[in-house]
Design a protein around this motif. Structure first.
Motif: not given
Ligand SMILES: [Zn+2]
Ligand SMILES: [Zn+2]
Length: 236
Positions: A82, A209-210, A165, A86-87
């Protein structure tokens, strides 16, 4: 590239190697950790490198890629989960060295990526697509934040899910691949997922990651939960 055997089925020949190139937290020696996610997939049969997400920074991405022994020009395709910085923020680092690359994005991002990377072949993806043998992407999912995920299927039937994410929710992502109960490994960010019922049948959880509820996952699945470090490599 270095290949470790941390998740290795001794009875079968492995098909894919997945290396973590971007994640916050710990990193193996020589690698730099930073906010975001990127995983490099090496298809052992076709000898192709495919990058899933690019982290937030081109210099760090290129550094970690080199540390893994791979050049930007070796990468054939990039899947962007997406359009969050950060991606997708590291993509220009690959594009500058390898402008003819194939880039797969959720369909709503196609025009923007076409403008930004005019020499690349940009594909906006709407539904499940096999980008090469046994490597699938879900295409755009989600109502509000649009995102796509990636599924690898080994010749011996093991399914490995890569997620950015998880904005559309774990349940919808599993459903998109029609794979509930069949996915054996998951790697990537789970954001604020609270319901983990789809993970019951998964035997490798590389939530990173998140993922807000890493502690809960670690307590609930101590044998399955793996703390991801940048530079780690997994064979499937
Ligand atoms: Zn993310
Ligand atoms: Zn996101």
């Amino acid at each position: 590239m270095q290949i470790s055997d941390q998740y290795y089925d001794e009875t079968m020949e492995e098909n894919f190697s997945v290396s973590i190139l971007f994640n916050e937290g710990e990193a193996l020696e020589g690698y730099i950790s930073s906010y975001g996610f990127a995983a490099l997939i090496y298809n052992i049969k076709s000898e192709d490198y495919i990058l899933f997400d690019t982290g937030n920074d081109a210099n760090i991405l290129i550094h970690n890629l080199k540390e893994a022994g791979v050049n930007a020009s070796d990468i054939k395709k990039i899947v962007i989960s997406h359009d969050h910085q950060e991606h997708s923020g590291g993509l220009n680092g690959i594009y500058n060295k390898n402008p003819n690359i194939e880039i797969y994005v959720p369909i709503e991002n196609q025009v923007k990526f076409n403008r930004k990377y005019p020499l690349a072949q940009v594909y906006g993806v709407e539904g499940v697509l096999e980008i090469e043998g046994n490597m699938y992407i879900s295409g755009q999912l989600g109502n509000y934040l649009k995102e796509q995920s990636m599924l690898l299927k080994t010749e011996y039937g093991k399914r490995i899910l890569l997620v950015g994410c998880c904005h559309p929710g774990l349940y919808d992502i599993f459903n998109a691949f029609n794979c509930t109960g069949k996915i054996k490994a998951i790697i990537g960010g789970l954001h604020d997922a609270r319901s983990f019922t789809c993970l019951e049948s998964v035997d490798f959880i590389g939530a990173c990651h998140c993922t807000r509820n890493k502690d809960i996952l670690e307590i609930r699945y101590p044998e399955k939960f793996h703390k991801i470090k940048v530079g780690e490599n997994f064979l499937f």
